[in-house]
Write an enzyme that holds these catalytic residues in place. Structure first.
Site, PDB file in Angstrom:
ATOM      1  N   THR A 373       0.883  -1.177   0.003  1.00 11.34           N
ATOM      2  CA  THR A 373      -0.024   0.036   0.049  1.00 11.34           C
ATOM      3  C   THR A 373       0.948   1.173  -0.076  1.00 11.34           C
ATOM      4  O   THR A 373       2.158   0.968   0.103  1.00 11.34           O
ATOM      5  CB  THR A 373      -0.893  -0.038   1.114  1.00 11.34           C
ATOM      6  OG1 THR A 373      -1.655  -1.259   1.302  1.00 11.34           O
ATOM      7  CG2 THR A 373      -1.903   1.224   1.344  1.00 11.34           C
ATOM      8  N   SER A 445      -7.580  -1.647   6.874  1.00  6.38           N
ATOM      9  CA  SER A 445      -6.813  -1.052   7.924  1.00  6.38           C
ATOM     10  C   SER A 445      -6.032   0.272   7.668  1.00  6.38           C
ATOM     11  O   SER A 445      -5.453   0.704   8.568  1.00  6.38           O
ATOM     12  CB  SER A 445      -5.485  -2.177   8.470  1.00  6.38           C
ATOM     13  OG  SER A 445      -5.978  -3.571   9.149  1.00  6.38           O
TER      14      SER A 445
END
Length: 566
Positions: A373, A445
């Site tokens: 990410t 998350s």
């Protein structure tokens, strides 16, 4: 930047003992310039380029996001999604723009099962069945239309230029391609990009993406319809279905960005604004930090400080597992989970000298998500802030570039609970709150966060899968105790996520004596062989009216830059 042999020891005194300055700050004060920190120097430069053309932080966010989509395809892209946490200085409003991917209308759990009823991991993690409907392009359009000053054609210009003219391939792209090569070379569109010269990318080569440049140009010219309709949408749908997916043009045309109220709470003297569901990050941060208020962490030795932090992490991740999902589909007890009273109850069950086995806490195993990410942080001269985290999930997402578009599709469907009780590649177990349904957003998350103290504002976040939350936590604790952004971004990391019941630690993050002490308390400790995360932080010291930036030293191509107003 070299790291100390035992960086936790080296930074411990700073982390827990540096005082915070205190002085009244004029209400109308503005930053002396702008600060941007991102995972690639070209993206940071693109953001400053747009600010120099009269854009604000939100225009710069479009430029940084789109540029990362070009130069960091291993982590994010137009075929993925993200969360943009915004502070509008003019109105004082904080909001999260939710551009998370959604499940296509055809999605059902049964489609991800093999003939014997087991989860088909290949469908869940690779190729068109693994991809959710992208949200990032809609997020960029939304930012431009509602918060920016400049047209998309200006804000997207740096990304278009880099896609057309190319950029230098760096080692991480090469290594990740090696890991995902078998999957990526299944698809004509992917081979057209990454094997254009006949062989796999090599460090130092120039990677050209002319199809992606044209896709960005259509987005710049036509906004939402330039991606979710017309030629781009038709090409994406055709290629997805060619390889066994089941999308329609209506799936793309029906995608909508959501604006969500952030999670807000206080930690000591700091006001915290952070990501709400479908991110699990804000709720978990609120639980952990409010539990920690029961201890003076600066007075604890290293083993006991880590023990207390671990026990707070354990309890918050348990709740993450059981309760959280897409708020448009799931009712969640957010007010209770983020309340002081609830934190006090959790705190009371923490034993000061003994680990609580996770098996003694009711619930089921929690996800361990991928760490592929990216994040960037921005403060502009007007006092606007952006914390943005975006992703395609695994390395190079699904591995599939939709032919003729340059768009690398995500593999976020694997973040759903596709089969109850069956873990995915990262240990995700299935629960109703995160079950797959058409149009639903998968749990995340990603935790873009603002911290505001008496004299300081910090904007931070990081990639890292399920470790994102604890990395942001440790960065926040460093900032709370006076570390500058670079020091906070460099802090060694450890992590506990309820199950597996172990403390994960970066190499050299914990001394042998600390590991031995933790084991004597009943903790299991797993020493990792590599580091994790890619934290990007900017802050504004309003007492001295200075801006600073910090970029994670674990990532050699990241960059934090401050440009003063003239």
């Amino acid at each position: 930047m070299k790291r100390a042999r035992n960086p936790w020891i080296a930074l411990a005194l700073c982390l827990w003992l540096l005082p915070l300055a205190a002085k009244e700050t004029p209400a109308a004060q503005k930053p002396p310039g702008a600060a941007i920190a991102s995972g690639h120097r070209l993206a940071t430069a693109a953001g400053h380029e747009i600010l120099a053309k009269g854009g604000n932080a939100f225009d710069a966010a479009i430029a940084v996001s789109a540029t990362l989509s070009v130069v960091e395809p291993v982590s994010s892209g137009l075929g993925g999604g993200g969360f943009f946490l915004l502070h509008d200085a003019r109105t004082g409003r904080d909001v999260m723009v939710d551009a998370r991917e959604t499940a296509p209308a055809s999605a059902t759990p049964a489609k991800y099962l093999a003939a014997n009823g087991d989860l088909d991991e290949d469908k869940a993690q690779n190729g068109p069945m693994s991809a959710g409907i992208p949200g990032l392009p809609a997020g960029l359009v939304h930012l431009a239309q509602k918060y920016g000053r400049l047209p998309l054609s200006v804000s997207l210009a740096p990304a278009i230029r880099l896609a057309r003219n190319g950029f230098e391939v760096y080692p991480r792209l090469v290594d990740a391609y090696g890991e995902r090569r078998e999957v990526m070379e299944r698809f004509d569109g992917t081979r057209a990009v990454y094997l254009a010269d006949g062989d796999a990318p090599e460090a130092g080569e120039i990677l050209l993406q002319p199809d992606l440049a044209r896709t960005l140009e259509r987005l710049a010219a036509r906004g939402f319809d330039g991606f979710y309709g017309g030629e781009t949408a038709q090409r994406i749908v055709a290629d997805v279905n060619k390889y066994g997916g089941d999308w329609t043009t209506s799936d793309l045309a029906g995608y909508r960005v959501k604006e969500r109220m952030p999670i807000r709470f206080k930690y000591r003297d700091w006001d915290v604004v952070t990501a709400p569901p479908p991110s699990s990050g804000g709720v978990a941060l609120a639980e952990i930090l409010q539990m920690l208020e029961g201890w003076d962490l600066a007075k604890l030795d290293e083993p006991h400080r880590i023990h207390i932090l671990t026990e707070a992490m354990r309890r918050a991740y348990r709740d993450r597992t059981i309760y959280l999902g897409d708020p448009d589909f799931v009712k969640m007890p957010i007010a209770q989970l983020t309340s002081d009273d609830y934190a006090a109850g959790l705190r009371a069950a923490i034993l000061p000298e003994r680990a609580t086995p996770s098996a003694m806490l009711p619930g089921q195993p929690t996800p361990l998500e991928g760490d592929h990410t990216t994040h960037f942080s921005i403060i502009d001269r007007d006092g606007n802030y952006v914390a943005a985290t975006q992703t395609v999930n695994l390395l190079y997402g699904s591995g599939m570039v939709a032919q003729g578009t340059g768009v690398l599709l995500n593999d976020e469907m694997d973040d759903f609970a596709l089969k109850p009780g069956t873990p995915n590649a990262f240990g995700v177990m299935g629960f109703d709150a995160n079950s797959v349904k058409p149009g639903k957003r998968m749990l995340s998350s990603m935790t873009p966060t603002f911290m505001t103290g008496k004299d300081r504002v910090a904007v931070l976040g990081t990639p890292g899968g399920s470790r994102i939350i604890t990395m942001v936590l440790l960065g926040m604790l460093g900032i709370e105790q006076g570390l500058d952004p670079q020091q906070a971004a460099a802090l060694p990391r450890f992590h506990h996520q309820y199950l597996p019941d172990t403390i994960y630690a970066e190499p050299n993050a914990l001394s042998p004596a600390t590991v031995a002490a933790l084991k004597s308390m009943g903790h299991d400790v797993t020493q990792a062989t590599r580091t994790w995360g890619n934290m990007q932080i900017v802050d504004w010291d309003r007492r001295t009216n200075t801006l600073r930036g910090g970029t994670d030293p674990r990532n050699p191509v990241g960059a934090a830059e401050v440009v003063r107003s003239h």
